[in-house]
Design a protein around this motif. Sequence first.
Motif, PDB file in Angstrom:
ATOM      1  N   GLY A   1       0.830  -1.193   0.000  1.00 21.98           N
ATOM      2  CA  GLY A   1       0.000   0.000   0.000  1.00 21.98           C
ATOM      3  C   GLY A   1       0.858   1.234   0.000  1.00 21.98           C
ATOM      4  O   GLY A   1       2.077   1.148  -0.093  1.00 21.98           O
ATOM      5  N   MET A   2       0.200   2.382   0.091  1.00 19.89           N
ATOM      6  CA  MET A   2       0.949   3.634   0.017  1.00 19.89           C
ATOM      7  C   MET A   2       0.889   4.395   1.332  1.00 19.89           C
ATOM      8  O   MET A   2      -0.015   4.224   2.137  1.00 19.89           O
ATOM      9  CB  MET A   2       0.403   4.513  -1.104  1.00 19.89           C
ATOM     10  N   THR A   3       1.895   5.225   1.523  1.00 21.26           N
ATOM     11  CA  THR A   3       1.939   6.106   2.676  1.00 21.26           C
ATOM     12  C   THR A   3       2.817   7.281   2.263  1.00 21.26           C
ATOM     13  O   THR A   3       3.167   7.411   1.102  1.00 21.26           O
ATOM     14  CB  THR A   3       2.496   5.377   3.903  1.00 21.26           C
ATOM     15  N   SER A   4       3.129   8.150   3.196  1.00 22.61           N
ATOM     16  CA  SER A   4       4.090   9.181   2.855  1.00 22.61           C
ATOM     17  C   SER A   4       5.087   9.327   3.987  1.00 22.61           C
ATOM     18  O   SER A   4       4.750   9.127   5.145  1.00 22.61           O
ATOM     19  CB  SER A   4       3.396  10.513   2.574  1.00 22.61           C
ATOM     20  N   ILE A   5       6.311   9.633   3.611  1.00 19.34           N
ATOM     21  CA  ILE A   5       7.342   9.836   4.626  1.00 19.34           C
ATOM     22  C   ILE A   5       8.012  11.177   4.363  1.00 19.34           C
ATOM     23  O   ILE A   5       7.821  11.789   3.313  1.00 19.34           O
ATOM     24  CB  ILE A   5       8.378   8.690   4.641  1.00 19.34           C
ATOM     25  N   PHE A   6       8.789  11.639   5.335  1.00 15.64           N
ATOM     26  CA  PHE A   6       9.465  12.921   5.188  1.00 15.64           C
ATOM     27  C   PHE A   6      10.919  12.675   4.812  1.00 15.64           C
ATOM     28  O   PHE A   6      11.600  11.861   5.437  1.00 15.64           O
ATOM     29  CB  PHE A   6       9.374  13.720   6.483  1.00 15.64           C
TER      30      PHE A   6
ATOM     31  N   ASP B   1      15.333  16.655   3.923  1.00 17.68           N
ATOM     32  CA  ASP B   1      15.140  18.104   3.925  1.00 17.68           C
ATOM     33  C   ASP B   1      13.689  18.483   4.236  1.00 17.68           C
ATOM     34  O   ASP B   1      13.260  19.598   3.957  1.00 17.68           O
ATOM     35  CB  ASP B   1      15.624  18.723   2.603  1.00 17.68           C
ATOM     36  N   GLY B   2      12.931  17.543   4.802  1.00 16.73           N
ATOM     37  CA  GLY B   2      11.614  17.883   5.334  1.00 16.73           C
ATOM     38  C   GLY B   2      10.475  17.807   4.342  1.00 16.73           C
ATOM     39  O   GLY B   2       9.369  18.180   4.663  1.00 16.73           O
TER      40      GLY B   2
ATOM     41  N   LEU C   1       4.871   0.909  -0.387  1.00 15.29           N
ATOM     42  CA  LEU C   1       5.586  -0.136   0.329  1.00 15.29           C
ATOM     43  C   LEU C   1       5.415  -1.458  -0.413  1.00 15.29           C
ATOM     44  O   LEU C   1       4.308  -1.808  -0.809  1.00 15.29           O
ATOM     45  CB  LEU C   1       5.043  -0.288   1.747  1.00 15.29           C
TER      46      LEU C   1
ATOM     47  N   LYS D   1      13.868   3.730   0.855  1.00 13.39           N
ATOM     48  CA  LYS D   1      14.317   3.079   2.079  1.00 13.39           C
ATOM     49  C   LYS D   1      14.175   1.570   1.939  1.00 13.39           C
ATOM     50  O   LYS D   1      13.338   1.081   1.176  1.00 13.39           O
ATOM     51  CB  LYS D   1      13.454   3.562   3.253  1.00 13.39           C
TER      52      LYS D   1
ATOM     53  N   VAL E   1      10.769   0.530   0.176  1.00  8.12           N
ATOM     54  CA  VAL E   1       9.939   1.723   0.087  1.00  8.12           C
ATOM     55  C   VAL E   1      10.340   2.458  -1.175  1.00  8.12           C
ATOM     56  O   VAL E   1      11.499   2.804  -1.363  1.00  8.12           O
ATOM     57  CB  VAL E   1      10.119   2.631   1.321  1.00  8.12           C
TER      58      VAL E   1
END
Lengths: 119, 204
Positions: free
Chosen positions: B10-15, B18-19, B26, B178, B187
Amino acid sequence: MDLIKELQSELVEMKEWPDFKSGDTCVVTYKIKEGDKERLQSFQGVIIQRKGSGATETFTIRKMSGNIGVERVFPINDPFIETIEVVKHGAVRRARIYYLRERKGKAARIKERRRFTKA
Amino acid sequence: MAGIIGKKIGMTSIFSADGKNVPCTLIEAGPCVVTQVKTLEKDGYEAVQVGFGERKDKHSTKAMMGHFKKAGTTPKRKLVEFPIYNDAKLGDEITVEAFEEGDFVDVAGTSKGKGFQGVVKRHGFAGVGDATHGQHNRMRAPGSVGAASYPARVFKGMKMAGQTGNKRVTAINLEVVKICAEMNIVVIKGSIPGGKVSIVVLGK
């Protein structure tokens, strides 16, 4: 789905904020990058909604800048947020108070919610 | 060329460092097993066949059971061939460690099936004419598909309505953001074809 939730906490640094929900007045202090300088800026307004869950949860905060409404959406775990401070707890009956967008001045007031701490 | 078979989670979001908020997919990739090594002498070309996912014995044919037994492994759900891996041997395990953070990979999978769709959804046509002014039933129409007495036929490959999705699609040059080696997770930045739990093939 559960695997995503499990992994999210590993992939994103979960931040801890004071308990706040829609109707509350908050001050969000966040970092702003200008070139290679960083400074802090704060945004005070009413929380309109909290959306999503887990690492990707966001909230929308609205303020009146002069006569113009300004809204900002922040991810809860945004690394640029320094602090979130609850100024006033508001008493509202719904989780998403979009009706605030059509109101101005006196009509846009929100009653304060009294909080009783459990003994 | 390194490759691995995986399952879309599935999908998600990460930082990012640099933010920036980066949308990510995934993939649970591997561990895969080398089930066959094809050689120039025997098979006419060089490749490794890799298996992923469990399949019940009762769903495997006897021939396939023998094939997996030769590699010393249990029956696998999906078999894919990759161009030669550096000295991979029969029964070798391939894990996400074949990839590194910062790599660019191609991800192939089966896109979500959308059934028989018209030209507006399938090819992004705009439809014909107006919604009002006496117009009716032309809003999502394909328009003319050809000329007149010459060429007196419709050209091959003319974009028309038909089955949409549910076909193999490859998303190319996606960054590996990642790798969680202990959980076999890759990821990847951006989206990949297919729904959750669908099987995808990652290649470098």
